[in-house]
Motif scaffolding. Sequence first.
Motif, PDB file in Angstrom:
ATOM      1  N   ARG A   1      -7.730  -0.269 -11.396  1.00 37.27           N
ATOM      2  CA  ARG A   1      -6.960  -0.687 -10.228  1.00 37.27           C
ATOM      3  C   ARG A   1      -6.892  -2.212 -10.148  1.00 37.27           C
ATOM      4  O   ARG A   1      -5.817  -2.790 -10.008  1.00 37.27           O
ATOM      5  CB  ARG A   1      -7.588  -0.112  -8.945  1.00 37.27           C
ATOM      6  CG  ARG A   1      -6.702  -0.227  -7.699  1.00 37.27           C
ATOM      7  CD  ARG A   1      -7.508  -0.333  -6.439  1.00 37.27           C
ATOM      8  NE  ARG A   1      -8.325  -1.538  -6.461  1.00 37.27           N
ATOM      9  CZ  ARG A   1      -7.857  -2.756  -6.180  1.00 37.27           C
ATOM     10  NH1 ARG A   1      -6.595  -2.923  -5.868  1.00 37.27           N
ATOM     11  NH2 ARG A   1      -8.653  -3.802  -6.229  1.00 37.27           N
TER      12      ARG A   1
ATOM     13  N   ALA B   1      -6.508   1.093   0.165  1.00 39.18           N
ATOM     14  CA  ALA B   1      -6.510   2.103  -0.893  1.00 39.18           C
ATOM     15  C   ALA B   1      -7.826   2.879  -0.907  1.00 39.18           C
ATOM     16  O   ALA B   1      -7.841   4.116  -0.985  1.00 39.18           O
ATOM     17  CB  ALA B   1      -6.264   1.449  -2.254  1.00 39.18           C
TER      18      ALA B   1
ATOM     19  N   THR C   1       0.819  -1.211   0.000  1.00 37.42           N
ATOM     20  CA  THR C   1       0.000   0.000   0.000  1.00 37.42           C
ATOM     21  C   THR C   1       0.854   1.262   0.000  1.00 37.42           C
ATOM     22  O   THR C   1       0.378   2.340  -0.372  1.00 37.42           O
ATOM     23  CB  THR C   1      -0.936  -0.002   1.226  1.00 37.42           C
ATOM     24  OG1 THR C   1      -1.756  -1.176   1.188  1.00 37.42           O
ATOM     25  CG2 THR C   1      -1.853   1.208   1.243  1.00 37.42           C
TER      26      THR C   1
ATOM     27  N   GLN D   1      -0.886  -0.798  -8.426  1.00 35.59           N
ATOM     28  CA  GLN D   1      -1.990  -0.064  -7.806  1.00 35.59           C
ATOM     29  C   GLN D   1      -1.704   1.433  -7.792  1.00 35.59           C
ATOM     30  O   GLN D   1      -2.621   2.246  -7.972  1.00 35.59           O
ATOM     31  CB  GLN D   1      -2.217  -0.565  -6.381  1.00 35.59           C
ATOM     32  CG  GLN D   1      -3.354   0.118  -5.655  1.00 35.59           C
ATOM     33  CD  GLN D   1      -3.796  -0.629  -4.415  1.00 35.59           C
ATOM     34  OE1 GLN D   1      -4.838  -1.266  -4.411  1.00 35.59           O
ATOM     35  NE2 GLN D   1      -3.011  -0.568  -3.363  1.00 35.59           N
ATOM     36  N   ALA D   2      -0.444   1.805  -7.599  1.00 37.67           N
ATOM     37  CA  ALA D   2      -0.073   3.219  -7.606  1.00 37.67           C
ATOM     38  C   ALA D   2      -0.292   3.841  -8.981  1.00 37.67           C
ATOM     39  O   ALA D   2      -0.785   4.969  -9.101  1.00 37.67           O
ATOM     40  CB  ALA D   2       1.382   3.384  -7.171  1.00 37.67           C
TER      41      ALA D   2
ATOM     42  N   VAL E   1       1.052   3.488  -3.471  1.00 39.14           N
ATOM     43  CA  VAL E   1      -0.122   4.292  -3.814  1.00 39.14           C
ATOM     44  C   VAL E   1      -0.285   5.458  -2.830  1.00 39.14           C
ATOM     45  O   VAL E   1      -0.751   6.544  -3.207  1.00 39.14           O
ATOM     46  CB  VAL E   1      -1.403   3.422  -3.868  1.00 39.14           C
ATOM     47  CG1 VAL E   1      -1.853   2.981  -2.482  1.00 39.14           C
ATOM     48  CG2 VAL E   1      -2.530   4.182  -4.561  1.00 39.14           C
TER      49      VAL E   1
ATOM     50  N   SER F   1      -7.267  -3.456  -2.147  1.00 38.32           N
ATOM     51  CA  SER F   1      -8.180  -2.332  -2.370  1.00 38.32           C
ATOM     52  C   SER F   1      -8.684  -1.739  -1.059  1.00 38.32           C
ATOM     53  O   SER F   1      -9.081  -0.572  -1.019  1.00 38.32           O
ATOM     54  CB  SER F   1      -9.378  -2.780  -3.221  1.00 38.32           C
ATOM     55  OG  SER F   1     -10.277  -3.590  -2.470  1.00 38.32           O
TER      56      SER F   1
ATOM     57  N   VAL G   1      -3.944   5.042 -10.079  1.00 32.72           N
ATOM     58  CA  VAL G   1      -4.617   6.273  -9.650  1.00 32.72           C
ATOM     59  C   VAL G   1      -4.946   7.136 -10.860  1.00 32.72           C
ATOM     60  O   VAL G   1      -5.781   8.044 -10.782  1.00 32.72           O
ATOM     61  CB  VAL G   1      -3.751   7.081  -8.649  1.00 32.72           C
ATOM     62  CG1 VAL G   1      -3.475   6.272  -7.394  1.00 32.72           C
ATOM     63  CG2 VAL G   1      -2.458   7.567  -9.277  1.00 32.72           C
TER      64      VAL G   1
END
Length: 274
Positions: free
Chosen positions: A175, A204, A102, A165-166, A105, A201, A169
């Motif tokens: 995602r 996030a 995480t 995941q980053a 992100v 998720s 955005v």
Amino acid sequence: MDILQAIIIGLVQGLTEFLPVSSSAHLIFAQQALGVTDVGLAFDVLLHLGTLIAVIVYFFNDIINMIKGFLISLIDLKDGKFIPEIKKDPYKKLAWLTILATIPVGIVGVLFNDLIEELFTGLTVPAFLLLVTGCLLYVSQRMNSGRIDVRNVGVKEALLMGCGQALAVLPGLSRSGTTIAAGLFAGLDKEFAAKFSFILSIPAILGAAVFELKDLTGGNVDLLACFAGFIVAIISGYLAISFLLKIIREKSLDIFAYYCWIVGIIVLVGSLIL
């Protein structure tokens, strides 16, 4: 925004948050189509909370075990047994890998928030990046499913999915699609890649909702419309998770790649012509 518009937007949010077709792009498309210029920050936060509830409910037992594992691992850390115990308990490992994955992100969200928000104002960028999402999905499905699962997943695989995941955005990059594709590129078993993507998720979505709360102020909101969209987001999000896991187990994600290409081309051409 009336109740029907709120329900449609809630449905779009719930489905596309977890299906690999980019929720950000589809929310932009839906709001443009419905003539809704601003859903309001309160409603946006509620939609995030709705999808958050959906994924927590679906993976409730896993999440409880991860929380327990995380807390026990803090005791292990104090007793000097952190690494050996992490290797033995998959939930302890998954909890710490989720935190690690995480971080990317979080960094991107804090450092580039203003730049990212500018990209949400038009249709061209989301439409183009939706084509990129389709390519990622298509290429990832051409790879053999790996054998890495919760028992042998490590820092490298978690960070790769975290970086995916980053990148997501950006509006138009899905995602779930980007993280699942990253997991498959890293050699993860396809079902575990999807499950880990959904678990990733949670922080996030929670982080996005908390980040928006700082700008939340009073104002006139249609409480009934907001509640309707919130409930629809929960239900549709839960169904989307169940549906995608079934697709991954039994078929491939090619259908979503084709969908991303078709929608991306239509919106891209339309935005350039109109």
